[in-house]
Design an enzyme around this catalytic site. Structure first.
Site, PDB file in Angstrom:
ATOM      1  N   GLN A   1      -9.656   1.538 -20.078  1.00  0.00           N
ATOM      2  CA  GLN A   1      -9.002   1.185 -21.342  1.00  0.00           C
ATOM      3  C   GLN A   1      -9.853   0.268 -22.220  1.00  0.00           C
ATOM      4  OE1 GLN A   1      -5.005  -0.255 -20.805  1.00  0.00           O
ATOM      5  NE2 GLN A   1      -4.327   1.597 -19.783  1.00  0.00           N
ATOM      6  N   GLY A   2      -9.988  -1.001 -21.771  1.00  0.00           N
ATOM      7  CA  GLY A   2     -10.542  -2.052 -22.630  1.00  0.00           C
ATOM      8  C   GLY A   2     -11.887  -1.713 -23.228  1.00  0.00           C
TER       9      GLY A   2
ATOM     10  N   HIS B   1      -6.977  -3.418  -8.510  1.00  0.00           N
ATOM     11  CA  HIS B   1      -7.611  -2.760  -9.651  1.00  0.00           C
ATOM     12  C   HIS B   1      -9.038  -2.315  -9.380  1.00  0.00           C
ATOM     13  CE1 HIS B   1      -8.401  -1.902 -13.841  1.00  0.00           C
ATOM     14  NE2 HIS B   1      -9.364  -2.806 -13.900  1.00  0.00           N
TER      15      HIS B   1
ATOM     16  N   GLU C   1     -12.051 -10.021 -24.062  1.00  0.00           N
ATOM     17  CA  GLU C   1     -11.269  -9.958 -22.814  1.00  0.00           C
ATOM     18  C   GLU C   1     -11.482 -11.235 -22.035  1.00  0.00           C
ATOM     19  OE1 GLU C   1     -11.559  -6.207 -20.667  1.00  0.00           O
ATOM     20  OE2 GLU C   1     -11.696  -5.133 -22.558  1.00  0.00           O
TER      21      GLU C   1
ATOM     22  N   LYS D   1     -13.547  15.653  -6.483  1.00  0.00           N
ATOM     23  CA  LYS D   1     -12.519  16.201  -5.605  1.00  0.00           C
ATOM     24  C   LYS D   1     -11.317  16.722  -6.386  1.00  0.00           C
ATOM     25  CE  LYS D   1     -10.210  11.953  -3.927  1.00  0.00           C
ATOM     26  NZ  LYS D   1      -9.918  11.221  -2.702  1.00  0.00           N
TER      27      LYS D   1
ATOM     28  N   GLU E   1     -18.534   2.113  -8.561  1.00  0.00           N
ATOM     29  CA  GLU E   1     -17.597   1.285  -7.792  1.00  0.00           C
ATOM     30  C   GLU E   1     -17.774   1.465  -6.283  1.00  0.00           C
ATOM     31  OE1 GLU E   1     -13.738   1.249  -9.688  1.00  0.00           O
ATOM     32  OE2 GLU E   1     -12.840   0.243  -7.961  1.00  0.00           O
TER      33      GLU E   1
ATOM     34  N   HIS F   1      -5.676  -6.862 -11.044  1.00  0.00           N
ATOM     35  CA  HIS F   1      -5.548  -6.969 -12.501  1.00  0.00           C
ATOM     36  C   HIS F   1      -4.182  -7.564 -12.804  1.00  0.00           C
ATOM     37  CE1 HIS F   1      -5.445  -6.027 -16.740  1.00  0.00           C
ATOM     38  NE2 HIS F   1      -6.660  -5.516 -16.690  1.00  0.00           N
TER      39      HIS F   1
ATOM     40  N   ARG G   1     -15.227  -9.776 -10.674  1.00  0.00           N
ATOM     41  CA  ARG G   1     -15.934  -9.068 -11.756  1.00  0.00           C
ATOM     42  C   ARG G   1     -15.427  -9.493 -13.130  1.00  0.00           C
ATOM     43  NH1 ARG G   1     -14.612  -4.546 -14.799  1.00  0.00           N
ATOM     44  NH2 ARG G   1     -12.838  -3.995 -13.488  1.00  0.00           N
TER      45      ARG G   1
ATOM     46  N   ARG H   1      -9.563 -13.133 -14.292  1.00  0.00           N
ATOM     47  CA  ARG H   1      -8.431 -12.365 -13.749  1.00  0.00           C
ATOM     48  C   ARG H   1      -7.828 -12.953 -12.493  1.00  0.00           C
ATOM     49  NH1 ARG H   1     -10.686  -6.277 -14.553  1.00  0.00           N
ATOM     50  NH2 ARG H   1     -10.447  -6.407 -16.797  1.00  0.00           N
TER      51      ARG H   1
ATOM     52  N   ASP I   1     -13.024   7.222  -0.168  1.00  0.00           N
ATOM     53  CA  ASP I   1     -13.739   8.241   0.629  1.00  0.00           C
ATOM     54  C   ASP I   1     -15.230   7.915   0.744  1.00  0.00           C
ATOM     55  OD1 ASP I   1     -11.278   9.442   0.403  1.00  0.00           O
ATOM     56  OD2 ASP I   1     -11.956  11.109  -0.842  1.00  0.00           O
TER      57      ASP I   1
HETATM   58  P1  FAD Z   1     -14.633   6.913 -10.724  1.00  0.00           P
HETATM   59  O1  FAD Z   1     -14.613   6.945 -12.187  1.00  0.00           O
HETATM   60  O2  FAD Z   1     -13.395   6.489 -10.035  1.00  0.00           O
HETATM   61  O3  FAD Z   1     -15.006   8.376 -10.216  1.00  0.00           O
HETATM   62  C1  FAD Z   1     -14.959   8.705  -8.849  1.00  0.00           C
HETATM   63  C2  FAD Z   1     -15.279  10.168  -8.702  1.00  0.00           C
HETATM   64  O4  FAD Z   1     -15.490  10.456  -7.325  1.00  0.00           O
HETATM   65  C3  FAD Z   1     -14.161  11.093  -9.155  1.00  0.00           C
HETATM   66  O5  FAD Z   1     -14.758  12.154  -9.842  1.00  0.00           O
HETATM   67  C4  FAD Z   1     -13.572  11.632  -7.853  1.00  0.00           C
HETATM   68  O6  FAD Z   1     -13.061  12.939  -7.959  1.00  0.00           O
HETATM   69  C5  FAD Z   1     -14.816  11.641  -6.972  1.00  0.00           C
HETATM   70  N1  FAD Z   1     -14.521  11.598  -5.543  1.00  0.00           N
HETATM   71  C6  FAD Z   1     -13.937  10.602  -4.837  1.00  0.00           C
HETATM   72  N2  FAD Z   1     -13.869  10.939  -3.534  1.00  0.00           N
HETATM   73  C7  FAD Z   1     -14.433  12.169  -3.427  1.00  0.00           C
HETATM   74  C8  FAD Z   1     -14.641  13.063  -2.353  1.00  0.00           C
HETATM   75  N3  FAD Z   1     -14.257  12.788  -1.100  1.00  0.00           N
HETATM   76  N4  FAD Z   1     -15.243  14.246  -2.601  1.00  0.00           N
HETATM   77  C9  FAD Z   1     -15.619  14.581  -3.869  1.00  0.00           C
HETATM   78  N5  FAD Z   1     -15.451  13.779  -4.929  1.00  0.00           N
HETATM   79  C10 FAD Z   1     -14.863  12.590  -4.700  1.00  0.00           C
HETATM   80  N6  FAD Z   1     -13.842  -0.991 -16.296  1.00  0.00           N
HETATM   81  C11 FAD Z   1     -14.433  -1.393 -17.441  1.00  0.00           C
HETATM   82  O7  FAD Z   1     -15.595  -1.805 -17.429  1.00  0.00           O
HETATM   83  N7  FAD Z   1     -13.748  -1.322 -18.620  1.00  0.00           N
HETATM   84  C12 FAD Z   1     -12.481  -0.878 -18.702  1.00  0.00           C
HETATM   85  O8  FAD Z   1     -11.908  -0.801 -19.772  1.00  0.00           O
HETATM   86  C13 FAD Z   1     -11.823  -0.487 -17.504  1.00  0.00           C
HETATM   87  N8  FAD Z   1     -10.534  -0.070 -17.524  1.00  0.00           N
HETATM   88  C14 FAD Z   1      -9.970   0.395 -16.375  1.00  0.00           C
HETATM   89  C15 FAD Z   1      -8.672   0.912 -16.412  1.00  0.00           C
HETATM   90  C16 FAD Z   1      -8.104   1.458 -15.286  1.00  0.00           C
HETATM   91  C17 FAD Z   1      -6.700   2.002 -15.327  1.00  0.00           C
HETATM   92  C18 FAD Z   1      -8.849   1.505 -14.078  1.00  0.00           C
HETATM   93  C19 FAD Z   1      -8.257   2.110 -12.836  1.00  0.00           C
HETATM   94  C20 FAD Z   1     -10.134   0.966 -14.027  1.00  0.00           C
HETATM   95  C21 FAD Z   1     -10.698   0.418 -15.168  1.00  0.00           C
HETATM   96  N9  FAD Z   1     -11.993  -0.110 -15.152  1.00  0.00           N
HETATM   97  C22 FAD Z   1     -12.571  -0.530 -16.305  1.00  0.00           C
HETATM   98  C23 FAD Z   1     -12.821   0.021 -13.969  1.00  0.00           C
HETATM   99  C24 FAD Z   1     -13.739   1.243 -14.158  1.00  0.00           C
HETATM  100  O9  FAD Z   1     -13.046   2.233 -14.865  1.00  0.00           O
HETATM  101  C25 FAD Z   1     -14.182   1.805 -12.828  1.00  0.00           C
HETATM  102  O10 FAD Z   1     -14.671   0.802 -12.005  1.00  0.00           O
HETATM  103  C26 FAD Z   1     -15.302   2.826 -13.066  1.00  0.00           C
HETATM  104  O11 FAD Z   1     -14.865   3.794 -13.990  1.00  0.00           O
HETATM  105  C27 FAD Z   1     -15.684   3.472 -11.757  1.00  0.00           C
HETATM  106  O12 FAD Z   1     -16.516   4.562 -12.064  1.00  0.00           O
HETATM  107  P2  FAD Z   1     -17.117   5.418 -10.894  1.00  0.00           P
HETATM  108  O13 FAD Z   1     -17.889   6.504 -11.527  1.00  0.00           O
HETATM  109  O14 FAD Z   1     -17.773   4.540  -9.918  1.00  0.00           O
HETATM  110  O15 FAD Z   1     -15.818   6.033 -10.150  1.00  0.00           O
HETATM  111  C1  SIN Z   2      -8.701  -3.550 -19.031  1.00  0.00           C
HETATM  112  O1  SIN Z   2      -8.759  -2.858 -20.056  1.00  0.00           O
HETATM  113  O2  SIN Z   2      -7.968  -4.536 -18.915  1.00  0.00           O
HETATM  114  C2  SIN Z   2      -9.544  -3.171 -17.876  1.00  0.00           C
HETATM  115  C3  SIN Z   2     -10.897  -3.671 -18.110  1.00  0.00           C
HETATM  116  C4  SIN Z   2     -11.673  -3.774 -16.825  1.00  0.00           C
HETATM  117  O3  SIN Z   2     -11.195  -3.482 -15.747  1.00  0.00           O
HETATM  118  O4  SIN Z   2     -12.834  -4.198 -16.926  1.00  0.00           O
END
Ligand code: FAD
Ligand code: SIN
Length: 560
Positions: free
Chosen positions: A65-66, A361, A132, A53, A385, A255, A396, A301, A234
């Site tokens: 990050q981590g 988080h 971690e 989106k 997610e 977090h 988690r 956490r 969404d």
């Molecule tokens: P996302 O990466 O969130 O991607 C969602 C996608 O869906 C995006 O492209 C978005 O544009 C699209 N989308 C959403 N709604 C719509 C719609 N209506 N129409 C079209 N497209 C849409 N986890 C770890 O294991 N290690 C880490 O170090 C870690 N660090 C983190 C740090 C931060 C700041 C955050 C926020 C999370 C972190 N997490 C970490 C958690 C992890 O990053 C996420 O759980 C994971 O990346 C989710 O991936 P995903 O592909 O499911 O969703």
């Molecule tokens: C973090 O780097 O603390 C995020 C890691 C995670 O959400 O698994």
């Protein structure tokens, strides 16, 4: 509350035959790690369209990050990784899912390296492994200290860009899943694609043999969150409207360490910082975590977040502090991107304390799936997610989420690639909405009230009376928001946030126990009866129970 929400099948009125139509074998909604990995696998069986989106770097993945957990170190085993994951999950992890996750993890790291992913390396040239919370050994693979997500997106986006059969549409918002063979209020249809909105091209119908939801989580339902603005749930709301079951939404992971500078956007300070030896101090300079848990700052956490909440309340302070002064220059060397971020606020970690507080988080709940991503609806898979297969239980383990997106994204993509059949034929879908009420709401105001109420009353500590009040609040909001038709993304996102917030609140009220991330002051401790995952489906007012000891479903029980 549920009447107003359950009443809506589609967010806008439309007639599919009158809109531009696009056809593909697999439609992947979401371009984070889950969506991109699924797309690469689905490409082995035909054409794929991926939607984002926003821009490709606007995802939780890009902000991660981590790092990525995988048992690759000399003192580690997949069994140890399994045990740590199960322990963090507070009795609710699906062991079969955890087994798949930890067993496939080392291969996932090799696969990423083969596709050009750069990991930080130690002096021997092997990937450097970070520590971690709740991990018993160092096993987290990272890039540039704490910029793992940025490199992961670069790697996966490159991979997918090299596949001729994959088209990525960015700036393309999916409004709703299309179902065929279902009456207006029935939920037994087959998902056949989605209706989308692109700022340049307008509304469009994308027909697909298989649709994979990979839209990330719903952190934006809370005022305090580490998540990007796009994380508005969404995927969860779309799945619910189409009739798929959602489960475990009461488990929102908070977090502990989000940078707290009043007025500034919240920014995560990775748990890896505590893994390197950071301490948590309260406003009086007292290091408090050893009082709460034998692992101190590296406790799970939920334990750390609750201890911080206690301390914030006891000292009436807006934040506690991360103290890394004893690490000296090592901090900036190990975490260059964090050091740069802190410098923007004139915080010099070798000299200054870092103000932090917890925030929402990670959405543990999601569309209920099996190990291959099958939801409860034919034609619809979910991963990352957006999905919930019981893997993370009630809490988690750190750095297991990126791993989850890669392991189960690949599985969902492979299943989509294997689905044979004739090309998708267009169907006539007519969405008539029995209101002509065009919305004139202050969207920012409703969104911000909703997020504040969620943070105050459905946050780290919950109780039945307040949850009941919030349900009433949702009933009120739902009455004047869900009966409207919006013609802009902010309105659709608000309706999605409202849907997810309402189900999350109801789920939190229904779970009369404290477990993992879900803490009820009126029900301290786990319930006496065996733990269960709790599901919700549109039009079915009652919760659907999945006893945890039955484990994750196998493919045969689910529609393909
Ligand atoms: P996302 O990466 O969130 O991607 C969602 C996608 O869906 C995006 O492209 C978005 O544009 C699209 N989308 C959403 N709604 C719509 C719609 N209506 N129409 C079209 N497209 C849409 N986890 C770890 O294991 N290690 C880490 O170090 C870690 N660090 C983190 C740090 C931060 C700041 C955050 C926020 C999370 C972190 N997490 C970490 C958690 C992890 O990053 C996420 O759980 C994971 O990346 C989710 O991936 P995903 O592909 O499911 O969703
Ligand atoms: C973090 O780097 O603390 C995020 C890691 C995670 O959400 O698994």
């Amino acid at each position: 509350m549920f009447e107003a929400i359950d009443h809506r099948r589609y967010l806008i009125p439309f007639r599919s035959a009158l809109l531009p139509q696009v056809f593909t074998d697999t439609l992947v909604i979401g371009s984070g790690a889950a969506g991109l990995r699924a797309a690469a696998a689905a490409a082995e069986g035909g054409e794929v369209i991926v939607l984002a989106k926003g821009a490709l770097d606007m995802s939780s993945t890009a902000w991660a990050q981590g790092g990525i957990a995988a048992a690759c170190g000399p003192d580690d085993t997949v069994d140890l990784h399994f045990e740590d994951t199960i322990r963090a999950g507070a009795g609710l992890c699906a062991p079969e899912a955890v087994r798949v996750l930890v067993d496939e993890a080392p291969g996932i790291i090799d696969e990423l390296i083969a596709h050009g992913m750069r990991f930080d390396r130690d002096e021997t040239g092997r990937p450097a492994l970070g520590r971690e919370g709740a991990h018993s050994v160092n096993r987290v693979h990272h890039t540039d200290g704490a910029a793992t997500g940025r490199e992961l997106v670069r790697c996966l986006a490159n991979w997918v860009a090299g596949l001729d059969v994959v088209r990525v549409f960015d700036g393309c918002f999916a409004l709703d899943l299309l179902t065929i063979g279902a009456g207006r209020d029935r939920v037994d249809g087959r998902v056949a694609g989605a209706i989308t909105f692109h700022e340049q091209f307008g509304l469009q119908i994308v027909w697909a043999r298989t649709t994979i939801l990979a839209c990330g989580g719903a952190g934006q339902v809370y005022r305090e969150t580490t998540n990007p603005k796009t994380a508005t749930g969404d995927g969860l709301a779309m799945a619910y409207r189409a009739g798929a079951e959602l489960a475990d939404l009461e488990f929102m992971q908070f977090h502990p360490t989000t940078l707290y500078v009043a007025g500034a956007e919240r920014a995560l300070i990775s748990e890896a910082v505590r893994g390197e030896g950071a301490h948590l101090l309260d406003h009086e300079g007292v290091r408090f975590m050893p009082e709460y848990h034998e692992l101190g700052e590296l406790a799970p956490r939920d334990v750390v977040s609750r201890a911080m909440e206690d301390r914030l309340a006891a000292t009436d302070a807006p934040s506690v502090f991360l103290d890394v002064r004893h690490l000296g220059e090592r901090f900036a060397k190990r975490f260059p991107t964090l050091a740069a971020e802190l410098a923007l606020f004139d915080i010099e970690p070798a000299r200054d304390l870092i103000p932090v507080r917890p925030s929402a988080h990670y959405t543990i709940g999601g569309a209920w799936t099996d190990l291959e991503g099958r939801t409860t609806m034919p034609g619809l898979l979910a991963t990352g997610e957006t999905a919930c297969l019981g893997l993370h239980g009630a809490n988690r383990l750190a750095s297991n989420s990126l791993l989850d997106t890669l392991v189960f994204g690949r599985r969902a993509g492979r299943l989509a690639a294997s689905v044979a059949g004739p090309p998708v034929a267009p169907a006539r879908i007519v969405s008539d909405i029995d209101t002509t009420s065009r919305a004139e709401l202050d969207l920012d105001d409703v969104r911000s009230s909703l997020r504040s109420v969620m943070w105050r009353n459905v946050g780290i500590r919950r109780d039945g009376t307040k949850l009941g009040d919030v349900e009433e609040m949702f009933e009120f909001w739902a009455r004047y928001t869900m009966d409207k038709i919006f013609d802009e993304i902010a309105g659709w996102e608000l309706q999605n946030l409202l849907t997810v917030g309402a189900i999350l609140t109801r789920a939190a009220r229904a779970r009369c126990e404290s477990r993992g991330t879900h803490e009820r002051s009126d029900h301290p401790g786990p319930a006496a009866e065996p733990p269960a995952h709790v599901g919700w489906r549109r039009g079915c007012g009652q919760p659907i129970l999945h006893p945890a000891d039955i484990g994750v479903k196998t493919g045969e029980e689910q529609p393909a």
